[in-house]
Design a protein around this motif. Structure first.
Motif, PDB file in Angstrom:
ATOM      1  N   SER A 106       0.845  -1.206   0.000  1.00  0.00           N
ATOM      2  CA  SER A 106       0.000   0.000   0.000  1.00  0.00           C
ATOM      3  C   SER A 106       0.878   1.254   0.000  1.00  0.00           C
ATOM      4  O   SER A 106       2.022   1.213   0.430  1.00  0.00           O
ATOM      5  CB  SER A 106      -0.904   0.008   1.241  1.00  0.00           C
ATOM      6  N   TYR A 107       0.304   2.352  -0.495  1.00  0.00           N
ATOM      7  CA  TYR A 107       1.055   3.627  -0.463  1.00  0.00           C
ATOM      8  C   TYR A 107       1.546   3.907   0.950  1.00  0.00           C
ATOM      9  O   TYR A 107       2.665   4.355   1.161  1.00  0.00           O
ATOM     10  CB  TYR A 107       0.152   4.794  -0.890  1.00  0.00           C
ATOM     11  N   GLU A 108       0.664   3.653   1.921  1.00  0.00           N
ATOM     12  CA  GLU A 108       1.002   3.992   3.307  1.00  0.00           C
ATOM     13  C   GLU A 108       2.222   3.203   3.795  1.00  0.00           C
ATOM     14  O   GLU A 108       3.161   3.771   4.365  1.00  0.00           O
ATOM     15  CB  GLU A 108      -0.207   3.716   4.191  1.00  0.00           C
ATOM     16  N   ASP A 109       2.214   1.894   3.565  1.00  0.00           N
ATOM     17  CA  ASP A 109       3.353   1.074   3.990  1.00  0.00           C
ATOM     18  C   ASP A 109       4.615   1.478   3.235  1.00  0.00           C
ATOM     19  O   ASP A 109       5.709   1.533   3.811  1.00  0.00           O
ATOM     20  CB  ASP A 109       3.081  -0.415   3.743  1.00  0.00           C
ATOM     21  N   GLU A 169       6.163   4.627   4.601  1.00  0.00           N
ATOM     22  CA  GLU A 169       6.886   4.381   5.850  1.00  0.00           C
ATOM     23  C   GLU A 169       8.194   3.642   5.588  1.00  0.00           C
ATOM     24  O   GLU A 169       9.227   3.964   6.166  1.00  0.00           O
ATOM     25  CB  GLU A 169       6.030   3.572   6.830  1.00  0.00           C
ATOM     26  N   GLU A 183       4.894   9.854  -1.906  1.00  0.00           N
ATOM     27  CA  GLU A 183       3.927  10.901  -1.529  1.00  0.00           C
ATOM     28  C   GLU A 183       3.147  11.376  -2.751  1.00  0.00           C
ATOM     29  O   GLU A 183       1.933  11.503  -2.722  1.00  0.00           O
ATOM     30  CB  GLU A 183       4.670  12.118  -0.966  1.00  0.00           C
ATOM     31  N   ARG A 242       0.724   8.710  -3.997  1.00  0.00           N
ATOM     32  CA  ARG A 242      -0.471   8.604  -3.172  1.00  0.00           C
ATOM     33  C   ARG A 242      -1.406   9.796  -3.408  1.00  0.00           C
ATOM     34  O   ARG A 242      -2.604   9.631  -3.592  1.00  0.00           O
ATOM     35  CB  ARG A 242      -0.099   8.529  -1.693  1.00  0.00           C
ATOM     36  N   GLU A 260      -3.295   1.956  -3.604  1.00  0.00           N
ATOM     37  CA  GLU A 260      -4.039   2.355  -2.415  1.00  0.00           C
ATOM     38  C   GLU A 260      -4.423   1.140  -1.545  1.00  0.00           C
ATOM     39  O   GLU A 260      -4.104   1.069  -0.378  1.00  0.00           O
ATOM     40  CB  GLU A 260      -5.296   3.117  -2.862  1.00  0.00           C
ATOM     41  N   THR A 272       1.011  -1.719   8.209  1.00  0.00           N
ATOM     42  CA  THR A 272      -0.260  -1.062   8.528  1.00  0.00           C
ATOM     43  C   THR A 272      -1.055  -1.911   9.518  1.00  0.00           C
ATOM     44  O   THR A 272      -1.839  -1.390  10.310  1.00  0.00           O
ATOM     45  CB  THR A 272      -1.088  -0.863   7.243  1.00  0.00           C
TER      46      THR A 272
END
Ligand code: ADP
Ligand code: ASP
Ligand code: MG
Length: 405
Positions: A197-200, A203, A218, A221, A243, A346
């Protein structure tokens, strides 16, 4: 017809043979009916070599001249690739970042993209050309000087161009098969993830997984650009950054970063305003601060430790020294040989006890932790740099080892 943005990293364009291979791949993509924009990095270790060369002629080169120098690296590979593509019978033209309309702020060595005009890129695409854009660079419209985006910045160029041009996909071609559960150079058992995922990914990249520059994630995303990280050496699928992913593991990966240093300011009064003064002085000098730990107060005094990128250490030290009398502090200590190891996932959000477990794994290996920081989806520990590989291997074995089948 799709629009594809492809980025090739330094190793992938490392010599003439590899540039010819890249040219073949680009031509295949074009002949399959796609519009293609290619972003290239400097060949092999060129950027490091240019930095080394600068240190041989000057002890304090200016940011402007460093950027003039470093942008030359990408200029070489873009022209060579355009020539190689033309030889295969496909029209191609190269553009510097400035010619492609990549506008940035004025921060030499770490400029941020503020806008991409892109009309010249669009014009060339409309004319049926493959467009090659030099990665890692732009221009500050106020001074009209060229700028660079920071190490690994070609990833940011590629994703930002993909967003501006509304590309269907941004492909990051590199020297590994995709995003792994840890740096495969350190962990032989690390394996490729099919999707992250973008979030992982944000990070992981922020914690040092150098396969993608954090700022590129960034952009991806923010603008919803699917990113496919894959090998430039073969055709197999790589890792999709997007996503939503099918399964959210508690721990997605282990990352490490050996490019930071630790500064400790000793014996500052435990009073309101002290941290504001210290970090205000650092910020005023443009020092990027990562982790911050304020120790327990004894007799009204405390120590404050923080980490900064290695290249900001000198600036950080002099900024902190300048405010020492005002802070009424006892002194400053610097440790350059540190490493930050991080667990990212996540799934941690809904899973108590991961931090305790991570500390236990490090303890079982006799590895001392000198700083800790956490977010909802990441736990980072600063340790002695000499124990970094061991720590990453132990954490990977504990959280990510695959069951034998
Ligand atoms: P490029 O020149 O193509 O941009 P980089 O050297 O910047 O290549 O990034 C690729 C390198 O990133 C790999 O060779 C690998 O050693 C390193 N790396 C660090 N963490 C990871 C990870 N989690 N997955 C894959 N590669 C990683
Ligand atoms: N050539 C630059 C670097 O080595 C940019 C990049 O490769 O992305 O950092
Ligand atoms: Mg890179």
């Amino acid at each position: 017809m799709s629009l594809v943005v492809q980025k090739y990293g330094g190793t992938s364009v490392g010599d003439a043979g590899r540039i010819s291979n890249v040219a073949r791949r680009v031509v295949e993509t074009r002949k399959a009916g796609n519009d293609v924009v290619v972003v290239v990095s400097a060949m092999g270790q060129t950027t490091d070599e240019l930095i080394e060369l600068a240190t041989q002629v000057s002890s304090r080169p200016t940011g402007r001249e460093m950027d003039m120098l470093l942008t030359a690296g990408e200029r070489i590979s873009m022209a060579l690739l355009a020539m190689a593509i033309r030889d295969l019978g496909v029209e191609a033209a190269s553009l510097t970042g400035s010619q492609a309309g990549i506008l940035t702020d004025s921060t030499h060595g770490g400029a941020r993209i503020t806008a991409i005009k892109g009309d010249r890129v669009r014009q060339y695409l409309d004319d049926g050309l493959v467009v090659i854009v030099a990665g890692f660079q732009g221009v500050d419209p106020a001074s009209r000087d060229v700028t660079t985006l920071g190490r690994g910045g070609s990833d940011a160029t590629a994703v930002a161009l993909a967003a501006t041009l509304r590309a269907d996909v941004c492909e990051i071609f590199t020297d590994v098969d995709g995003v792994y559960t840890a740096d495969p150079r350190l962990v032989a058992d690390a394996y490729k993830l099919d999707e992250v995922s973008y979030e992982d990914m944000l990070e992981l990249a922020g914690a040092g997984a150098g396969v993608l520059m954090a700022r590129s994630v960034e952009f991806a995303r923010r603008f919803g650009i699917p990113v496919h990280v894959r090998s430039s050496f073969h055709d197999g699928p790589g890792t999709w950054i997007k996503e939503e992913v099918m399964e959210e593991a508690v721990v997605t990966g282990v990352a490490h970063d050996t490019t930071e240093a630790k500064v400790t300011v000793h014996g500052v009064p435990d009073q309101p305003g002290i941290a504001a003064k210290l970090f205000g002085a650092l910020a005023a000098d443009g020092v990027i601060v990562d982790m911050i730990v304020q120790n327990v107060s004894t007799a009204g005094h405390t120590d404050i430790s923080f980490t900064v990128p290695d290249e900001h250490l000198e600036k950080a030290q002099s900024a902190a020294e300048a405010v020492l009398p005002e802070l009424q502090a006892n002194g400053i200590d610097v440790e350059a040989n540190i490493a930050k190891v991080s667990l990212v996932g996540t799934g941690m959000r809904n899973h108590p006890g991961v931090a305790a477990d991570m500390f236990a794994v490090l303890a079982a290996n006799g590895i001392n932790i000198s700083m800790i920081s956490t977010s909802a989806v990441r736990i980072s520990c600063v340790i002695d740099a000499a124990r970094c590989t061991e720590a990453v291997q132990a954490l990977h074995a504990h959280y990510l080892e695959k069951e034998p089948v």
